[in-house]
Scaffold this motif. Structure first.
Motif, PDB file in Angstrom:
ATOM      1  N   ASN A 132       1.907   7.176  -1.767  1.00 28.84           N
ATOM      2  CA  ASN A 132       1.909   8.137  -2.881  1.00 28.84           C
ATOM      3  C   ASN A 132       2.464   7.602  -4.182  1.00 28.84           C
ATOM      4  O   ASN A 132       3.365   8.186  -4.770  1.00 28.84           O
ATOM      5  CB  ASN A 132       2.665   9.419  -2.499  1.00 28.84           C
ATOM      6  CG  ASN A 132       2.355  10.548  -3.463  1.00 28.84           C
ATOM      7  OD1 ASN A 132       1.232  10.647  -3.966  1.00 28.84           O
ATOM      8  ND2 ASN A 132       3.322  11.384  -3.750  1.00 28.84           N
ATOM      9  N   GLU A 133       1.892   6.523  -4.672  1.00 32.53           N
ATOM     10  CA  GLU A 133       2.197   6.086  -6.037  1.00 32.53           C
ATOM     11  C   GLU A 133       1.489   6.996  -7.032  1.00 32.53           C
ATOM     12  O   GLU A 133       2.011   7.326  -8.085  1.00 32.53           O
ATOM     13  CB  GLU A 133       1.738   4.631  -6.226  1.00 32.53           C
ATOM     14  CG  GLU A 133       2.156   4.022  -7.566  1.00 32.53           C
ATOM     15  CD  GLU A 133       1.084   4.101  -8.637  1.00 32.53           C
ATOM     16  OE1 GLU A 133       1.331   3.620  -9.738  1.00 32.53           O
ATOM     17  OE2 GLU A 133      -0.008   4.663  -8.382  1.00 32.53           O
ATOM     18  N   GLU A 134       0.260   7.413  -6.694  1.00 31.34           N
ATOM     19  CA  GLU A 134      -0.601   8.080  -7.678  1.00 31.34           C
ATOM     20  C   GLU A 134      -0.248   9.546  -7.916  1.00 31.34           C
ATOM     21  O   GLU A 134      -0.489  10.068  -8.995  1.00 31.34           O
ATOM     22  CB  GLU A 134      -2.067   8.014  -7.228  1.00 31.34           C
ATOM     23  CG  GLU A 134      -2.623   6.602  -7.039  1.00 31.34           C
ATOM     24  CD  GLU A 134      -2.991   5.935  -8.354  1.00 31.34           C
ATOM     25  OE1 GLU A 134      -2.659   6.480  -9.420  1.00 31.34           O
ATOM     26  OE2 GLU A 134      -3.605   4.860  -8.301  1.00 31.34           O
ATOM     27  N   TYR A 174      -9.312  -1.804  -6.037  1.00 30.62           N
ATOM     28  CA  TYR A 174      -8.332  -2.867  -6.320  1.00 30.62           C
ATOM     29  C   TYR A 174      -7.001  -2.333  -6.819  1.00 30.62           C
ATOM     30  O   TYR A 174      -5.971  -2.980  -6.655  1.00 30.62           O
ATOM     31  CB  TYR A 174      -8.922  -3.864  -7.338  1.00 30.62           C
ATOM     32  CG  TYR A 174     -10.237  -4.419  -6.861  1.00 30.62           C
ATOM     33  CD1 TYR A 174     -10.263  -5.348  -5.825  1.00 30.62           C
ATOM     34  CD2 TYR A 174     -11.447  -3.962  -7.387  1.00 30.62           C
ATOM     35  CE1 TYR A 174     -11.469  -5.834  -5.329  1.00 30.62           C
ATOM     36  CE2 TYR A 174     -12.654  -4.440  -6.902  1.00 30.62           C
ATOM     37  CZ  TYR A 174     -12.665  -5.370  -5.879  1.00 30.62           C
ATOM     38  OH  TYR A 174     -13.850  -5.837  -5.379  1.00 30.62           O
ATOM     39  N   ASP A 175      -6.998  -1.169  -7.459  1.00 31.67           N
ATOM     40  CA  ASP A 175      -5.768  -0.566  -7.987  1.00 31.67           C
ATOM     41  C   ASP A 175      -4.804  -0.345  -6.829  1.00 31.67           C
ATOM     42  O   ASP A 175      -5.075   0.484  -5.949  1.00 31.67           O
ATOM     43  CB  ASP A 175      -6.134   0.764  -8.672  1.00 31.67           C
ATOM     44  CG  ASP A 175      -4.924   1.597  -9.076  1.00 31.67           C
ATOM     45  OD1 ASP A 175      -3.782   1.097  -8.977  1.00 31.67           O
ATOM     46  OD2 ASP A 175      -5.135   2.755  -9.491  1.00 31.67           O
ATOM     47  N   GLY A 176      -3.710  -1.084  -6.814  1.00 35.11           N
ATOM     48  CA  GLY A 176      -2.734  -0.958  -5.734  1.00 35.11           C
ATOM     49  C   GLY A 176      -3.011  -1.916  -4.588  1.00 35.11           C
ATOM     50  O   GLY A 176      -2.204  -2.794  -4.291  1.00 35.11           O
ATOM     51  N   MET A 177      -4.188  -1.796  -3.993  1.00 30.11           N
ATOM     52  CA  MET A 177      -4.491  -2.565  -2.773  1.00 30.11           C
ATOM     53  C   MET A 177      -4.366  -4.075  -2.981  1.00 30.11           C
ATOM     54  O   MET A 177      -3.912  -4.799  -2.091  1.00 30.11           O
ATOM     55  CB  MET A 177      -5.893  -2.229  -2.253  1.00 30.11           C
ATOM     56  CG  MET A 177      -5.932  -0.974  -1.406  1.00 30.11           C
ATOM     57  SD  MET A 177      -6.070   0.508  -2.414  1.00 30.11           S
ATOM     58  CE  MET A 177      -7.817   0.646  -2.610  1.00 30.11           C
ATOM     59  N   SER A 216       2.607  -3.100  -3.323  1.00 30.87           N
ATOM     60  CA  SER A 216       2.034  -2.131  -4.266  1.00 30.87           C
ATOM     61  C   SER A 216       1.580  -0.940  -3.423  1.00 30.87           C
ATOM     62  O   SER A 216       1.995  -0.815  -2.269  1.00 30.87           O
ATOM     63  CB  SER A 216       0.882  -2.777  -5.039  1.00 30.87           C
ATOM     64  OG  SER A 216       0.479  -1.945  -6.112  1.00 30.87           O
ATOM     65  N   HIS A 217       0.733  -0.075  -3.957  1.00 31.60           N
ATOM     66  CA  HIS A 217       0.418   1.168  -3.222  1.00 31.60           C
ATOM     67  C   HIS A 217      -0.931   1.117  -2.520  1.00 31.60           C
ATOM     68  O   HIS A 217      -1.850   0.416  -2.965  1.00 31.60           O
ATOM     69  CB  HIS A 217       0.465   2.368  -4.168  1.00 31.60           C
ATOM     70  CG  HIS A 217      -0.475   2.270  -5.330  1.00 31.60           C
ATOM     71  ND1 HIS A 217      -1.698   2.891  -5.347  1.00 31.60           N
ATOM     72  CD2 HIS A 217      -0.390   1.608  -6.512  1.00 31.60           C
ATOM     73  CE1 HIS A 217      -2.307   2.628  -6.506  1.00 31.60           C
ATOM     74  NE2 HIS A 217      -1.540   1.849  -7.224  1.00 31.60           N
ATOM     75  N   LEU A 218      -1.020   1.908  -1.460  1.00 29.92           N
ATOM     76  CA  LEU A 218      -2.263   1.984  -0.678  1.00 29.92           C
ATOM     77  C   LEU A 218      -2.967   3.330  -0.864  1.00 29.92           C
ATOM     78  O   LEU A 218      -3.994   3.571  -0.254  1.00 29.92           O
ATOM     79  CB  LEU A 218      -1.964   1.744   0.807  1.00 29.92           C
ATOM     80  CG  LEU A 218      -1.610   0.291   1.177  1.00 29.92           C
ATOM     81  CD1 LEU A 218      -1.056   0.216   2.598  1.00 29.92           C
ATOM     82  CD2 LEU A 218      -2.808  -0.628   1.032  1.00 29.92           C
ATOM     83  N   LEU A 250       2.040  -7.569  -8.005  1.00 28.94           N
ATOM     84  CA  LEU A 250       0.776  -8.032  -8.590  1.00 28.94           C
ATOM     85  C   LEU A 250      -0.151  -6.821  -8.677  1.00 28.94           C
ATOM     86  O   LEU A 250      -0.284  -6.067  -7.706  1.00 28.94           O
ATOM     87  CB  LEU A 250       0.156  -9.113  -7.690  1.00 28.94           C
ATOM     88  CG  LEU A 250      -1.274  -9.533  -8.042  1.00 28.94           C
ATOM     89  CD1 LEU A 250      -1.329 -10.244  -9.395  1.00 28.94           C
ATOM     90  CD2 LEU A 250      -1.852 -10.429  -6.953  1.00 28.94           C
ATOM     91  N   HIS A 251      -0.821  -6.646  -9.826  1.00 29.41           N
ATOM     92  CA  HIS A 251      -1.670  -5.462 -10.023  1.00 29.41           C
ATOM     93  C   HIS A 251      -2.781  -5.828 -10.997  1.00 29.41           C
ATOM     94  O   HIS A 251      -2.582  -6.684 -11.857  1.00 29.41           O
ATOM     95  CB  HIS A 251      -0.815  -4.320 -10.606  1.00 29.41           C
ATOM     96  CG  HIS A 251      -1.362  -2.950 -10.350  1.00 29.41           C
ATOM     97  ND1 HIS A 251      -2.449  -2.460 -11.027  1.00 29.41           N
ATOM     98  CD2 HIS A 251      -0.986  -1.980  -9.479  1.00 29.41           C
ATOM     99  CE1 HIS A 251      -2.708  -1.233 -10.578  1.00 29.41           C
ATOM    100  NE2 HIS A 251      -1.831  -0.917  -9.629  1.00 29.41           N
ATOM    101  N   ILE A 252      -3.926  -5.188 -10.848  1.00 24.39           N
ATOM    102  CA  ILE A 252      -4.943  -5.367 -11.893  1.00 24.39           C
ATOM    103  C   ILE A 252      -4.428  -4.737 -13.188  1.00 24.39           C
ATOM    104  O   ILE A 252      -3.659  -3.764 -13.151  1.00 24.39           O
ATOM    105  CB  ILE A 252      -6.321  -4.768 -11.500  1.00 24.39           C
ATOM    106  CG1 ILE A 252      -6.201  -3.290 -11.110  1.00 24.39           C
ATOM    107  CG2 ILE A 252      -6.987  -5.588 -10.413  1.00 24.39           C
ATOM    108  CD1 ILE A 252      -7.536  -2.580 -11.018  1.00 24.39           C
TER     109      ILE A 252
HETATM  110 MN    MN Z   1      -1.805   1.287  -9.284  1.00 24.50          MN
END
Ligand code: MN
Ligand code: GLV
Ligand code: MN
Length: 411
Positions: free
Chosen positions: A125-127, A91-94, A80-82, A190-192
């Motif tokens: 750079n997902e966001e 938690y979003d991404g990490m 996922s993204h950092l 896996l993601h929140i």
């Molecule tokens: Mn995310």
């Protein structure tokens, strides 16, 4: 209390990543800044400790690889993204990077190799926080990176291409990390959840059915700056008042249609002084829906309305499209496998769509995808109040490990 198999260490790692920020006051870690490198180096160290070989690729992703028994077999990719939004949660991404590292560490401790390699990616750079343009790292891996994105500029006027150079990467080579078709067997993220559904249903984990598309624009309205005390109300070309009308239109247009949402998350009035009529207004638009037609119709209406409002007020509008993605379904057989992995933890589950965008959707042209959602407290995300339960982290990591260990390539 007994030590957990996964959660204690993972939560400490997530706390540590949550402290790597460009601001001393809140978590913000955007693309191609020194803290991007710092977070990726931390993740790389944990990947190596877990038994992986690590590469920092041409797009700024960090990639760990845990060899399988058949080196020629297509890899199972996860991650996922950092990067983060402004004033983010941790938690979003990490979570989706730290959990697979914990899974690999567990396999490595047991000396277990699977018939296929496993790759864990910390995407860059997902966001899209810094340049507006999102999913750069996953697009590069999927082979869909468009070099035109290098022209996007941040608030300081630095282009993405210039930022790549300052980071130590060659902008001409960003797309070089594209994977060959057939080299990745599947991608699981896996993601929140970032919404309230799982919590309201009393469930720790869910299986994602599809990821909503998103359409993002930057709008610049130009009027005429003037003296706040002298220009009569009927004679103004106030760019901010037009922007305010448009913001209200977006709310009205996107209300009442299930899954359709429209957001103006950034708005700036210029020159930005109390006694000056705003001569310029710059704002963002983010429109999403579960179905592409709904989103496209709403976006078209919003763009038309901008023209109407600006014509009526004798203003100029410059609209730049920053991002456009269609809704992406998850693979049916992989959804079944994700569901089986959750049920193997002894908990019930449900299927639900994702309103948020994810790297998984960007990887869909490369390989079949699936996602597991984990409950987050009150559904809050993109907010420092983002919170999770340690027991959910334990279950989610167990489910991901089960998915990995039982993975079979799908058609
Ligand atoms: Mn995310
Ligand atoms: C990513 O968080 C997005 O959906 O904007
Ligand atoms: Mn996010």
């Amino acid at each position: 209390m007994a030590a957990t198999r996964f959660a204690d260490r993972m939560l400490a790692q997530l706390d540590e990543l949550g402290r790597i920020s460009e601001s001393p006051d809140f978590l913000q870690r955007t693309f191609l800044i020194p803290q991007h490198k710092q977070a990726h180096e931390r993740a790389a160290a944990w990947m190596r400790e877990a038994g992986m070989e690590v590469e920092h690729d041409s797009a700024g992703n960090v990639v760990g690889r845990y060899a399988g028994t058949d080196p020629a077999a297509p890899a199972l990719m996860t991650g996922s993204h950092l990067d983060t939004v402004r004033n983010a949660g941790k938690y979003d991404g990490m979570l989706g990077v730290i959990a697979p590292i914990a899974c690999i560490a567990d396999l490595n401790r047991r000396g277990k190799r699977l018939p296929f390699p496993i790759e864990v990616v910390g995407f860059a750079n997902e966001e899209g926080t810094r340049f507006g343009s999102a999913m750069t790292g996953s697009r590069a891996i999927a082979g869909t990176f468009d070099p035109a994105m290098l022209e996007a500029r941040d608030k300081q006027g630095v282009s993405m291409g210039e930022a790549y150079k300052a980071f130590g990467l060659d902008p001409a080579k960003v797309g070089f990390c594209a994977r060959k078709p057939g080299s990745i067997a599947a991608f699981v993220e896996l993601h929140i959840e970032q919404g309230p559904v799982l919590e309201q249903e009393g469930l720790a984990l869910g299986v994602v059915t599809a990821i909503s598309g998103a359409h993002r624009f930057r709008v610049e309205i130009t009027g005429l700056a003037g003296h706040a005390g002298t220009v009569p109300m009927g004679q103004r070309q106030d760019a901010l008042v037009a922007a305010a009308e448009i913001v209200q239109y977006i709310e009205k247009r996107c209300t009442g249609t299930p899954t359709l949402v429209g957001t103006v998350g950034m708005l700036e009035a210029l020159p930005g002084a109390m006694n000056v009529i705003p001569g310029k207004a710059v704002f963002s638009i983010d429109v999403r829906a579960g179905e592409d037609d709904l989103r496209d119709l709403a976006a078209d209406d919003i763009l038309k309305q901008i023209r109407v409002v600006c014509a009526g007020r004798k203003l100029e509008a410059k609209i730049t499209e920053l991002y456009n993605s269609t809704a992406t379904p998850c693979h049916p057989a992989l959804m079944d496998a994700a569901e089986a992995a959750i049920k193997a933890q002894g908990v019930p589950t449900m299927r639900l769509p994702s309103g948020a965008g994810h790297d998984a959707a960007t990887l869909a042209p490369l390989c079949p995808i699936t996602m597991i959602f984990m409950r987050c407290t009150r559904g809050i995300s993109h907010n420092p109040l983002e919170a999770v339960l340690p027991e959910d982290v334990e279950l989610a990591t167990g489910a991901l490990l089960h998915f990995i260990e039982n993975f079979k390539p799908v058609q």
